[in-house]
Design a protein around this motif. Structure first.
Motif, short mmCIF file in Angstrom:
data_model
loop_
_atom_site.label_atom_id
_atom_site.label_comp_id
_atom_site.label_asym_id
_atom_site.label_seq_id
_atom_site.Cartn_x
_atom_site.Cartn_y
_atom_site.Cartn_z
N SER A 32 12.20 -7.69 -12.78
CA SER A 32 11.06 -6.91 -13.09
C SER A 32 10.07 -7.79 -14.10
N HIS A 39 1.78 -10.07 -11.62
CA HIS A 39 0.92 -8.76 -11.66
C HIS A 39 -0.34 -9.19 -12.52
N LYS A 61 -3.81 -7.83 -3.11
CA LYS A 61 -2.57 -7.58 -2.29
C LYS A 61 -1.50 -8.15 -3.42
N GLU A 64 -0.81 -5.57 -6.14
CA GLU A 64 -0.19 -4.39 -5.58
C GLU A 64 1.32 -4.83 -5.30
N ASP A 65 1.86 -5.88 -4.64
CA ASP A 65 2.98 -6.34 -4.35
C ASP A 65 3.75 -6.41 -5.89
N SER A 67 3.34 -5.18 -8.72
CA SER A 67 3.36 -3.90 -9.07
C SER A 67 4.65 -3.20 -8.80
N PHE A 68 4.61 -3.18 -7.41
CA PHE A 68 5.91 -2.53 -6.34
C PHE A 68 7.21 -3.31 -6.78
N GLU A 71 8.25 -2.10 -10.35
CA GLU A 71 8.75 -0.55 -10.32
C GLU A 71 10.17 -0.62 -9.75
N ARG A 72 10.19 -1.52 -8.49
CA ARG A 72 11.32 -1.23 -7.64
C ARG A 72 12.55 -1.91 -8.55
#
Length: 241
Positions: A32, A39, A61, A64-65, A67-68, A71-72
């Motif tokens: 994380s 990011h 992209k 976005e990746d 950030s995802f 969060e995941r």
């Protein structure tokens, strides 16, 4: 080669065991943090006015990746922490249940043996101590007035027990409880509660003896040979009727 982090997290949750979960939490938190750094780097690159349209799209992209992923992985670490508590509680309860069942099994085995063997053993020990006490009384009587040239007689326990000393607690002074106090004295071998305070042996009925104490059917009243030949109710009057 290690499997991807996502697969290892899924496998750990499905396994339902606490082992290895803490290390996965650290890995998820580290991933994380790395995603946050990725990011920021990708966002800074995406804002570069010198990038081509293709490079801008790739940078966006990446933002976005990252950030995802951040969060995941944050969510994965939270779920793992929750599951870790559940797994440890389940494992603790399983261990307590194992100890609980083992205690019951040992209790039942010891209880069955105590019920089957105690009366016989207690009676044997009580009879032995009664014999020892009786012999000691005769020794004391003989020692009270010794014959010419006779040495003082050693007591039973002093004679039988190596290293016995007068300060040792005599075995004959022990109390042997009865197996059940219902309708009988508390002790099989113990004080008789009199002023003299002598020891009394009151053996308890054993399991084997109880089998032979079952009441037998009482025989009916004695009957004469004539009565056996002519049963009651089979008189001539009965025949005439």
């Amino acid at each position: 080669m290690d499997k991807p982090l996502n697969e290892r997290i899924q496998a750990a949750i499905k396994a339902g065991k606490s082992q290895g979960v803490e290390s996965l939490i650290f890995e998820a938190e580290a991933a994380s943090k790395q995603a946050v750094a990725d990011h920021d780097e990708a966002r800074e690159r995406a804002l570069d006015p010198l990038l081509s349209d293709g490079e801008i799209a790739a940078a966006r992209k990446a933002v976005e990746d990252a950030s995802f992923i951040q969060e995941r992985m944050t969510k994965a670490a939270a779920v793992l922490r929750e599951k870790l508590g559940e797994f440890k509680e389940a494992e603790e309860q399983a261990q307590l249940t194992k100890i609980y069942k083992a205690a019951i099994a040992k209790r039942d085995a010891a209880s069955a043996r105590l019920k089957a063997e105690y009366r016989d053993l207690a009676n044997k020990l009580g009879a032995l101590l009664e014999e020892v006490a009786a012999a000691d009384r005769e020794v004391d009587a003989a020692n009270y007035r010794l014959p010419a040239g006779g040495n003082r007689i050693m007591g039973v326990e002093q004679h039988a027990r190596p290293g016995w000393h007068h300060s040792s607690r005599p075995l004959v002074r022990m109390d042997i409880p009865s197996f059940s106090r219902t309708g009988r004295p508390e002790m099989i071998w113990g004080r008789d509660n009199s002023i003299a305070g002598t020891r009394v042996f009151d053996p308890e009925t054993t399991n084997a003896e109880k089998v032979h104490l079952t009441p037998k059917p009482r025989p009916g009243p004695a009957r004469s040979p004539d009565a056996l030949a002519s049963p009651v109710g089979n008189s001539k009057q009965g025949e005439a009727a």
